[in-house]
Design an enzyme around this catalytic site. Structure first.
Site, PDB file in Angstrom:
ATOM      1  N   CYS A  86       0.860  -1.174   0.000  1.00  0.00           N
ATOM      2  CA  CYS A  86       0.000   0.000   0.000  1.00  0.00           C
ATOM      3  C   CYS A  86       0.901   1.229   0.000  1.00  0.00           C
ATOM      4  CB  CYS A  86      -0.860  -0.023   1.257  1.00  0.00           C
ATOM      5  SG  CYS A  86      -1.832   1.477   1.520  1.00  0.00           S
ATOM      6  N   CYS A 102      -0.882   3.824  -6.302  1.00  0.00           N
ATOM      7  CA  CYS A 102      -1.782   3.202  -5.343  1.00  0.00           C
ATOM      8  C   CYS A 102      -1.947   1.779  -5.840  1.00  0.00           C
ATOM      9  CB  CYS A 102      -3.131   3.917  -5.334  1.00  0.00           C
ATOM     10  SG  CYS A 102      -4.413   3.012  -4.415  1.00  0.00           S
TER      11      CYS A 102
HETATM   12  N1  DGL Z   1      -4.039   0.553  -1.826  1.00  0.00           N
HETATM   13  C1  DGL Z   1      -3.700   1.723  -1.125  1.00  0.00           C
HETATM   14  C2  DGL Z   1      -2.480   2.427  -1.714  1.00  0.00           C
HETATM   15  O1  DGL Z   1      -1.676   1.804  -2.349  1.00  0.00           O
HETATM   16  C3  DGL Z   1      -4.711   2.690  -0.616  1.00  0.00           C
HETATM   17  C4  DGL Z   1      -6.166   2.665  -0.875  1.00  0.00           C
HETATM   18  C5  DGL Z   1      -6.924   3.407   0.211  1.00  0.00           C
HETATM   19  O2  DGL Z   1      -7.127   2.764   1.247  1.00  0.00           O
HETATM   20  O3  DGL Z   1      -7.247   4.589   0.055  1.00  0.00           O
HETATM   21  O4  DGL Z   1      -2.283   3.584  -1.521  1.00  0.00           O
END
Ligand code: DGL
Length: 268
Positions: free
Chosen positions: A78, A192
């Protein structure tokens, strides 16, 4: 740390299902690696949270997961959690931690126009971490940023089989294109981990002259490097997906996760 036993898993962690885009290339490199995929549905979306909240939440939750599943290595799959909490997690936990940070360095090597887009969550695109990456690796280039919570929701829905609202994709693309210099964009960093789940839709909207890149393959190589020489089971077995309990969000059906090698779901 003692050498891990063959069945010690790799722990993948994200707010939701985005980290599956990091799990995929890792399984391609390490096909028999046992793994636990953890999604913090009680905290999703991270992109709308403050730095303070995430700097406290992510290390505490990872600490709980490490205690429960005893992984050999943890991957913060993430960008939002990594750009805010990676240092806190490393300080708090005694195991190798691999983070996910926007792929600005490879983007800077690829761009010909000198204009790079960074598409992430609202939290990620405002981080000083991104300024630092820009200053270190993309000096003299223009870095346009846009935060899109809609793409996170869209990616979660797509994995459950829902149709994507084209206006969500169009708004995200316009968020970069409509900035000064945006028409010269030729590389967009998917900053993301949810966004590669919408790669086809985004590619169609940006057009063929824009390269979309993410860091997943590099992360997989880093995991392979850090676990080099360790023992793995002789054959692959299905992984476990763990969701933090949320009032308003239920885990997806197992059938949606099975293509990622997941064979069981647990809620904690
Ligand atoms: N998958 C996450 C990232 O790479 C974030 C998504 C979220 O929870 O807003 O930033």
């Amino acid at each position: 740390m003692n050498a891990p036993t063959p069945d010690a898993p790799i722990l993948f962690f994200d707010s939701g299902l985005g980290g599956l885009t990091v799990l995929g290339p890792t399984r391609a490199l390490l096909p028999t690696a046992p793994f636990v995929y953890a999604a913090d549905y009680a905290g999703l979306p991270y992109g709308g949270k403050s730095n303070e909240e995430l700097a406290a939440r992510v290390p505490a939750l990872l600490g709980r997961l490490v205690e429960r599943y005893q992984p050999r290595l943890a991957v913060i799959a993430c960008n939002t959690a990594s750009t805010i909490a990676l240092a806190h997690v490393r300080a708090a936990l005694d195991l190798p931690i691999v983070g996910t940070v926007p792929a600005i360095k490879p983007a800077a090597e690829l761009t010909r126009s000198g204009v790079i887009g960074v598409l992430g969550t609202e939290a990620t695109v405002r981080q000083p971490y991104v300024d630092d990456l820009g200053a270190r690796f993309a000096g003299g280039k223009t870095l346009l940023r846009h935060g899109s919570p809609g793409l996170v929701t869209g990616a979660e829905a797509k994995l459950r089989g829902a149709a994507i609202d084209p206006s969500v994709i169009a708004r995200a693309v316009a968020g970069l294109r409509d900035q000064p210099g945006g028409d010269a964009l030729d590389v967009v960093v998917l900053a993301c981990t949810h966004f590669p789940l919408l790669r086809d839709e985004l590619q169609a909207a940006f057009g063929p002259d824009v390269r979309l890149i993410d860091g997943a393959a590099g992360i997989a190589r880093r995991i392979a490097y850090l676990t080099d020489g360790q023992r793995w089971p002789g054959a692959a077995s299905p992984g476990l997906a763990v969701f933090t309990r949320s009032q308003d969000r239920t885990p997806p059906p197992l059938a949606a996760l099975a293509p990622f090698g997941i064979g069981a779901i647990e809620t904690i």
